[in-house]
Design a protein around this motif. Structure first.
Motif, PDB file in Angstrom:
ATOM      1  N   ASP A 154     100.208 130.955  -6.524  1.00 14.12           N
ATOM      2  CA  ASP A 154      99.592 130.504  -5.284  1.00 14.12           C
ATOM      3  C   ASP A 154      99.122 129.071  -5.468  1.00 14.12           C
ATOM      4  O   ASP A 154      98.839 128.634  -6.582  1.00 14.12           O
ATOM      5  N   PRO A 156      93.395 127.057  -3.037  1.00 16.15           N
ATOM      6  CA  PRO A 156      92.928 127.124  -1.654  1.00 16.15           C
ATOM      7  C   PRO A 156      92.059 125.924  -1.255  1.00 16.15           C
ATOM      8  O   PRO A 156      91.842 125.681  -0.071  1.00 16.15           O
ATOM      9  N   GLU A 157      91.600 125.154  -2.246  1.00 21.54           N
ATOM     10  CA  GLU A 157      90.751 123.988  -1.972  1.00 21.54           C
ATOM     11  C   GLU A 157      91.567 122.712  -1.732  1.00 21.54           C
ATOM     12  O   GLU A 157      91.327 121.989  -0.786  1.00 21.54           O
TER      13      GLU A 157
END
Length: 113
Positions: free
Chosen positions: A87, A90-91
């Motif tokens: 992945d 997310p930041e």
């Protein structure tokens, strides 16, 4: 379904420990399964009763504690949650992540007689 072979390995551990620690019955098995471990909790639940039949854990309750995935973002220099390997952060969106948690599968606790 490799979860069935994992359940059979758990059975072997329980049988070995029953001999060493002199218990005759396992009433509860609590497992920790990380989100990034590659182990499907539902498949473990499905195979558990089959694998434990005829053992000291025949009829035991399986309790699964699911732990989230976590990684260290090399770009952000901070820990971030991840749902799957590879992945993006997310930041910041970076793919430079080092997995730091959620890869485990271990027996946390047993309730025995």
């Amino acid at each position: 379904m490799h979860e069935l072979s994992l359940c059979e390995s758990i059975r072997t551990v329980l049988e070995t420990e029953a001999g060493k620690q002199h218990f005759t019955r396992v009433k509860l098995v609590r497992l920790e399964i990380g989100a990034l471990s590659g182990v499907e909790p539902d498949a473990m639940r499905f195979g558990f009763d089959v694998a434990m039949a005829g053992s000291v854990a025949d009829g035991a309750i399986l309790d699964i504690v699911e732990t989230p995935g976590e990684a260290w973002c090399l770009s952000c220099s901070k820990p971030v949650p991840v749902e799957a390997r590879y992945d993006a952060c997310p930041e910041c969106g970076s793919y430079q992540l080092q997995v730091t948690g959620g890869t485990e599968m271990k027996i946390l606790e047993l309730e025995v007689q």
